[in-house]
Design an enzyme around this catalytic site. Sequence first.
Site, PDB file in Angstrom:
ATOM      1  N   LYS A 150       0.833  -1.211   0.000  1.00  0.00           N
ATOM      2  CA  LYS A 150       0.000   0.000   0.000  1.00  0.00           C
ATOM      3  C   LYS A 150       0.868   1.262   0.000  1.00  0.00           C
ATOM      4  CE  LYS A 150      -1.887  -1.183   3.932  1.00  0.00           C
ATOM      5  NZ  LYS A 150      -1.089  -2.406   4.224  1.00  0.00           N
ATOM      6  N   ARG A 184      -9.167   1.479   8.805  1.00  0.00           N
ATOM      7  CA  ARG A 184      -8.745   0.134   9.218  1.00  0.00           C
ATOM      8  C   ARG A 184      -9.863  -0.600   9.949  1.00  0.00           C
ATOM      9  NH1 ARG A 184      -3.093   0.590   8.598  1.00  0.00           N
ATOM     10  NH2 ARG A 184      -1.946  -0.881   9.830  1.00  0.00           N
ATOM     11  N   ARG A 207      12.129  -5.860   4.722  1.00  0.00           N
ATOM     12  CA  ARG A 207      11.913  -4.435   4.388  1.00  0.00           C
ATOM     13  C   ARG A 207      12.870  -3.543   5.183  1.00  0.00           C
ATOM     14  NH1 ARG A 207       6.099  -1.754   5.290  1.00  0.00           N
ATOM     15  NH2 ARG A 207       6.361  -2.643   7.365  1.00  0.00           N
ATOM     16  N   ARG A 219      11.736  -1.485  10.839  1.00  0.00           N
ATOM     17  CA  ARG A 219      10.686  -1.082  11.784  1.00  0.00           C
ATOM     18  C   ARG A 219      10.596  -2.061  12.945  1.00  0.00           C
ATOM     19  NH1 ARG A 219       5.510   0.336   8.108  1.00  0.00           N
ATOM     20  NH2 ARG A 219       4.518  -0.864   9.771  1.00  0.00           N
ATOM     21  N   ARG A 260       0.016  -8.691  13.466  1.00  0.00           N
ATOM     22  CA  ARG A 260      -0.597  -7.672  12.597  1.00  0.00           C
ATOM     23  C   ARG A 260      -1.490  -8.338  11.545  1.00  0.00           C
ATOM     24  NH1 ARG A 260       4.616  -5.000  10.614  1.00  0.00           N
ATOM     25  NH2 ARG A 260       3.292  -3.817   9.205  1.00  0.00           N
TER      26      ARG A 260
END
Length: 218
Positions: A13, A85, A124, A157, A168
Site C-alpha cells: 500500500k 482500518r 523491508r 521497523r 498484525r
Amino acid sequence: MRLVFLGPPGAGKGTQARILAERFGGRQISTGDILRDNRRRQTELGHQAEGYMQRGDLVPDDLIVKMIEIELENCTNFIMDGFPRTVPQAEALDKLLKEKHLALDAAVLFAADPQVLVARLTSRWTNPRTGRTYNTITDPPHVAGVDDADGGPLIQRDDDKPETVIRRLQVYEAQTKPLVAYYRSSGRFVEVDALQPVDAVTQQILKLAASRQPQAAS
Ligand code: AP5
C-alpha cells in the site's frame, strides 16, 4: 484522485501510494507514517500510540479519526494508505467527506498471500526521513543499509519482527477485513493482485480506478 488503500501489512500500500502521489499529485496520507513520526518526536499522540504499535494492535479509532480530520482540513485529493482500518473509521471518513461535498473514487484492496507478506516485511528496510522503502530481496539499495537518494541510514521497523508481523496479520483478518464488505456494498470497491511486480500493480490500480465513476456526494 481520492483513493483509499486497504490490505494486509506488507501488501504494498505504501509503495503504491508514494508512486501514485508523486506521479499524479494529491497527498499520500499514511496513518502509520504519521504515527511513527509522532513517536520519533515523542508527542502525546506518539506516547499514546506506542504500546499498540509495538504489539501490532490497532491504535484506538478516536485518536486516528482526529488525526485524519486534521489531515483533511486543506486537502481535497489524497491517497490514504492504512486508513480506514475499521468499520467505524470508514464511517467517520464518509461523514467527513460528505461534510466537504467530496466523494471517494475507489477503495482498492491489495490481495496477497499472507506467507509472502511475512517474507516481504522481514526483509523491508525504510528511510525514516522520507518513508521510502526498500526490500533486501526484491528491491535492495545500492549500498546495504544506506538510502540511494539522501545517503542516510535505513532502519528496520520495530513491528517488522516475525512475531509482530503475525499479530498484525491476525488483527487485519479480525478488524480490517470487514471493510471489504463495507466498500463492496457501496459500489466503490476494486481489487488488485498485489503479488505482481510493482509496475504491474500500479498499472492495474490506474486501470481499475479509472473505470469507477466518482459517486455524487449527497
Ligand atoms: P502501517 O504503517 O499502516 O503498516 P501496515 O498497514 O501494516 O502496512 P505496512 O506499512 O507494513 O505495509 P504496506 O502495505 O504499506 O507495504 P509496503 O509498501 O511498505 O501501520 C503500522 C501500525 O500503525 C499498525 O499496526 C497500527 O498499530 C498503527 N496504525 C496505522 N494506521 C492505523 C489505523 N488507521 N487505525 C489504527 N491503527 C493504525 O511494502 C512492504 C515491502 O514489500 C517493502 O519492502 C516493499 O519494497 C516490498 N514490496 C511492495 N510492493 C511489492 C511488490 N509488488 N512486489 C515485491 N515487493 C514489493
